[in-house]
Design a protein around this motif. Structure first.
Motif, PDB file in Angstrom:
ATOM      1  N   HIS A 121     -13.688  24.832  60.291  1.00 29.06           N
ATOM      2  CA  HIS A 121     -15.331  24.928  60.538  1.00 29.06           C
ATOM      3  C   HIS A 121     -15.733  24.258  59.793  1.00 29.06           C
ATOM      4  O   HIS A 121     -15.835  24.739  58.277  1.00 29.06           O
ATOM      5  CB  HIS A 121     -15.602  26.443  60.326  1.00 29.06           C
ATOM      6  N   ARG A 122     -17.226  24.156  59.506  1.00 27.46           N
ATOM      7  CA  ARG A 122     -18.167  23.323  58.591  1.00 27.46           C
ATOM      8  C   ARG A 122     -19.132  24.430  57.652  1.00 27.46           C
ATOM      9  O   ARG A 122     -19.564  25.346  58.069  1.00 27.46           O
ATOM     10  CB  ARG A 122     -19.000  22.391  59.471  1.00 27.46           C
ATOM     11  N   LYS A 142     -22.324  25.799  55.536  1.00 32.13           N
ATOM     12  CA  LYS A 142     -23.538  26.097  55.076  1.00 32.13           C
ATOM     13  C   LYS A 142     -23.975  26.858  54.359  1.00 32.13           C
ATOM     14  O   LYS A 142     -22.685  28.171  53.881  1.00 32.13           O
ATOM     15  CB  LYS A 142     -24.277  26.283  56.339  1.00 32.13           C
ATOM     16  N   THR A 176     -19.181  26.477  62.188  1.00 33.20           N
ATOM     17  CA  THR A 176     -19.745  27.264  60.965  1.00 33.20           C
ATOM     18  C   THR A 176     -18.988  28.582  60.535  1.00 33.20           C
ATOM     19  O   THR A 176     -19.191  29.585  61.170  1.00 33.20           O
ATOM     20  CB  THR A 176     -21.310  26.693  60.896  1.00 33.20           C
ATOM     21  N   THR A 205     -21.449  30.145  57.895  1.00 35.72           N
ATOM     22  CA  THR A 205     -22.506  30.285  56.943  1.00 35.72           C
ATOM     23  C   THR A 205     -22.323  31.438  55.883  1.00 35.72           C
ATOM     24  O   THR A 205     -22.431  33.068  56.185  1.00 35.72           O
ATOM     25  CB  THR A 205     -23.553  30.468  57.092  1.00 35.72           C
TER      26      THR A 205
END
Length: 81
Positions: free
Chosen positions: A3-4, A6, A71, A73
């Motif tokens: 996952h990225r 943020k 993602t 966050t």
């Protein structure tokens, strides 16, 4: 798949202001969450698999897991000092 990560701008500011050892521990915990979002986090209230927490000795972070977009966050970080 990884996952990225943020950040909410306010959460990022808290992370940047934390002392080195506490910041590093959180960074490693966030990296683990990027590899295994559900396994490396804890439920935040009702376990919906989306809003989760990362808990370390000196802080906790509330994160939002975006399964479809891969993602994570960071919504909030509370440094306990």
């Amino acid at each position: 798949m990884t996952h990225r990560l943020k950040y909410d701008p306010a959460a990022e500011a808290v992370h940047e202001a934390m002392p080195g050892p506490a910041s590093e521990t959180l960074t490693l915990a966030l990296a683990d969450a990027c590899q295994d979002p559900l396994g490396a986090t804890e439920a935040y209230g009702d376990d919906d698999g989306i809003v989760r927490m990362i808990v370390t000795e000196q802080c906790f972070a509330v994160v939002l897991i975006g399964h479809a977009l891969k993602t994570i966050t960071v919504l909030q970080i509370n440094y306990l000092g």
